[in-house]
Write an enzyme that holds these catalytic residues in place. Sequence first.
Site, short mmCIF file in Angstrom:
data_model
loop_
_atom_site.label_atom_id
_atom_site.label_comp_id
_atom_site.label_asym_id
_atom_site.label_seq_id
_atom_site.Cartn_x
_atom_site.Cartn_y
_atom_site.Cartn_z
N LYS A 86 29.65 39.40 36.01
CA LYS A 86 30.79 40.03 36.67
C LYS A 86 31.41 39.09 37.70
CE LYS A 86 31.98 44.33 39.09
NZ LYS A 86 32.58 43.78 40.33
N ARG A 94 37.78 41.39 47.97
CA ARG A 94 37.06 41.33 49.24
C ARG A 94 36.30 40.03 49.46
NH1 ARG A 94 33.07 44.38 49.94
NH2 ARG A 94 32.57 44.84 47.78
N ARG A 152 36.46 52.43 43.71
CA ARG A 152 36.68 53.20 44.93
C ARG A 152 36.90 54.70 44.72
NH1 ARG A 152 39.97 49.71 48.97
NH2 ARG A 152 38.25 48.40 48.27
N SER A 188 37.12 40.28 37.22
CA SER A 188 37.13 41.00 38.49
C SER A 188 37.25 40.01 39.64
CB SER A 188 35.82 41.79 38.63
OG SER A 188 35.68 42.33 39.93
N ASP A 232 37.98 45.26 36.08
CA ASP A 232 38.08 46.25 37.16
C ASP A 232 39.03 45.75 38.23
OD1 ASP A 232 36.78 44.44 38.85
OD2 ASP A 232 35.01 45.67 39.14
N ARG A 264 43.36 53.25 39.93
CA ARG A 264 43.56 54.45 40.75
C ARG A 264 44.03 55.65 39.95
NH1 ARG A 264 40.95 51.55 43.12
NH2 ARG A 264 41.19 50.70 45.21
N HIS A 267 36.21 41.17 42.72
CA HIS A 267 35.33 41.87 43.67
C HIS A 267 36.15 42.75 44.60
CE1 HIS A 267 30.96 41.56 44.66
NE2 HIS A 267 31.35 42.31 45.68
#
Length: 259
Positions: free
Chosen positions: A128, A155, A207, A150, A183, A187, A152
Amino acid sequence: IAPITGTKFNMGGYVSDEEYSNDIVFGAIDAGTIAMIGDTGDPNCFQVGIDAIKKANGKGIAIIKPRENSEIIKRIKLAEEAGAIAVGIDVDGAGLVTMKLFNQPVGPKTLNDLKEIISSTKLPVIIKGILTVDEAKICVNAGASAIVVSNHGGRCLNETFAPAEVLQEISKAVGNDITILADGAVREGVDILKYLALGADGVLIGRPIIWGSIGGRQEGVKITLETFKSQLYQSMILSGADDVKNFKSFSCILYTKKV
């Protein structure tokens, strides 16, 4: 469900790590899908995730931080003992501050590092944190079963690519050689459609699952996933996409600036 851990410092402590792990593992099963448990500087967080997978008769995936190879292999053995269906490494966690704060060494992984890890287990291994074709090809050469495109959650490194910006290029390069997951910023259901259209074989949700767990625990996780599924189905109807297997050739609403 994407791997997220550390409820005290990532979620305000509204649920414990044990509660969150159980919520996602069993909430995912209730919704007909599967959860990934994660790893962080506090070793207890990984262990409670492993315990949840064990209670679910192995219906979960364990994702491990890019620690020393020997430490990764120890955690893979724990996942094997719990009956996990797969394991993985989020290689873009090599510079996470939380790992430093807990004095947990992490670092980048070479091709040989990945080969050693993958050869240590019979479980499928997921890598990942992939954002370039070169990285994806390294994973193929190492024998990985899947990659997750991805950043992350944005972040780790400011100004990095968004997964949607690079996914199509990666899919064209290695899509026939390895399973591709993606990913980031998912949303609503239409975001899943976009990632599938850009070449992903599957999509991870992060999230919003936290919101489901804090708001409604295991049932909240289930409802969140079912809502995404309904939104995806609606998006398919309104855009003329009749089968998720055909999404890779479907390009009328892609996220990219130009297609």
